[in-house]
Scaffold this active site. Structure first.
Site, PDB file in Angstrom:
ATOM      1  N   LYS A 185     -15.525  -0.716  -5.716  1.00 38.69           N
ATOM      2  CA  LYS A 185     -14.539  -0.711  -6.784  1.00 38.69           C
ATOM      3  C   LYS A 185     -13.677  -1.983  -6.775  1.00 38.69           C
ATOM      4  O   LYS A 185     -13.320  -2.480  -5.715  1.00 38.69           O
ATOM      5  CB  LYS A 185     -13.656   0.525  -6.526  1.00 38.69           C
TER       6      LYS A 185
ATOM      7  N   LYS B  96      -7.481  -4.677  -5.061  1.00 41.10           N
ATOM      8  CA  LYS B  96      -6.893  -5.805  -4.353  1.00 41.10           C
ATOM      9  C   LYS B  96      -6.815  -5.569  -2.855  1.00 41.10           C
ATOM     10  O   LYS B  96      -6.829  -6.514  -2.085  1.00 41.10           O
ATOM     11  CB  LYS B  96      -5.507  -6.088  -4.900  1.00 41.10           C
TER      12      LYS B  96
ATOM     13  N   LYS C 274      -2.978   6.087   5.550  1.00 40.30           N
ATOM     14  CA  LYS C 274      -2.124   4.903   5.687  1.00 40.30           C
ATOM     15  C   LYS C 274      -1.520   4.798   7.077  1.00 40.30           C
ATOM     16  O   LYS C 274      -1.374   3.705   7.605  1.00 40.30           O
ATOM     17  CB  LYS C 274      -1.013   4.897   4.632  1.00 40.30           C
TER      18      LYS C 274
END
Ligand code: TRP
Length: 332
Positions: A197, A200, A114
């Site tokens: 997969k 979102k 991240k």
């Protein structure tokens, strides 16, 4: 033996859960309510490590709660609460930060991924200390089992290490939770790109089936899902990833076996099949969505439910925190 304590958490970072979230996690949380003492936490403080939009955070926290309730998390069976309403999470979080090594925390792959994505300058300290707050979420409740996806394995390992270290150094304080990685129920893929997969963050809007979306919109997404060469409805992940994904979705929601669905569509084309899948999905989601909307319409009632959950959670959390403070020599 007493019933096992379960704890899990979900971040309120989107307006709607999608089919992958539901089958991959929430449905299993619902099942675990029976035979376990379950605590489910909407981790709004963890959500602050991402983009902060006050209106969205509020709406998404309430919407996550409404969806969990509509999907079958029962306030009678489990304790459903919002993390920030139990201040002991922050308090034990600090203790966990004081147990964790800097190098140990630096090895967390979720942090590395991240922070790399946004560039080192945009990564905030909260993203770095996120796993220690997560450890506190778990240890406050003396959880035996923490049902999470594979991507959380390292955070659970860290939690176990921190708990063990604390217990060894300061006396028995925390239950060391077992690894409990959720079984990949059904592999649900993106409708537009069935080789990746359903998600979102990486997928296209058109490829993700959202619980709170209108029935019309979800039906349309299924009808325009990517299909494959040929015209037979058969399960073949290599040659027919699109049709196979739709078969998986149908089967997971209708309970019908894949073989028997294939049989029903023998001699029929993709068009008929997609119509049937759309119907299964829409009818499955319809009552859940309307119940969630109903809950959201009565905010006072929804907040009452969450406050009652937080009240129960605080009692357990306060006991654990008091023991930890005492063992550390903190004066009362
Ligand atoms: N990190 C988890 C995730 O992203 C969410 C989470 C926070 C969590 N605290 C938790 C999960 C405690 C299980 C237990 O999915």
């Amino acid at each position: 033996m007493s019933v096992k304590r379960v704890l899990s958490g979900i971040q309120p970072t989107s307006d709607s859960f999608h089919l992958g979230n539901y089958l991959g996690a929430v449905k299993q949380w619902v099942d675990l309510q029976d035979g376990h003492d379950a605590f489910y936490c909407i981790v709004d403080l963890h959500a602050l490590t991402g983009e902060i939009e006050p209106k969205l955070l509020r709406a998404r926290t309430l919407s996550s709660a409404a969806q969990l309730l509509a999907l079958g998390i029962s306030p009678q069976k489990s304790t459903l609460f919002v993390q920030s309403q139990v201040p002991q999470h922050n308090q034990l979080g600090w203790l966990m930060e004081c147990m964790a090594g800097f190098g140990e925390a630096s090895r967390m792959t979720q942090f590395k991924d991240k922070s790399a994505k946004g560039g080192a300058d945009s990564a905030r300290v909260g993203l770095f200390t996120y796993p220690m707050l997560q450890a506190a979420d778990i240890l406050l409740y003396q959880a035996d089992l923490v049902p999470v996806g594979e991507d959380q394995r390292q955070h659970i390992e860290l939690t176990r290490d921190l708990a063990g270290r604390f217990n060894t150094r300061f006396g028995q304080t925390f239950t060391i939770p077992d690894n409990y990685i959720l079984k990949t129920a059904a592999k649900i893929q993106d409708l537009q790109d069935p080789t990746s997969k359903m998600s979102k963050s990486s997928g296209s809007v058109a490829g993700v089936l959202e619980l709170m979306d209108t029935p019309e919109s979800n039906a349309k997404k299924i009808k325009s899902a990517a299909t494959d060469a040929g015209r037979e409805v058969i399960f073949d992940e290599k040659e027919k990833p699109g049709i196979s994904n739709l078969l998986t979705i149908h089967s997971a929601l209708s309970g019908q076996s894949i073989a028997s669905i294939e049989k029903d569509f023998e001699g029929k084309g993709y068009g008929d099949f997609k119509t049937a899948v759309a119907e299964v999905v829409v009818e499955y989601f319809r009552p859940i969505r309307s119940m969630a909307l109903e809950l959201l319409n009565d905010e006072k009632h929804l907040l009452d439910l969450l406050h009652a959950g937080a009240h129960k959670a605080r009692e357990v959390a306060a006991t654990t925190l008091a023991t930890a403070y005492e063992n550390l020599g903190i004066v009362k």
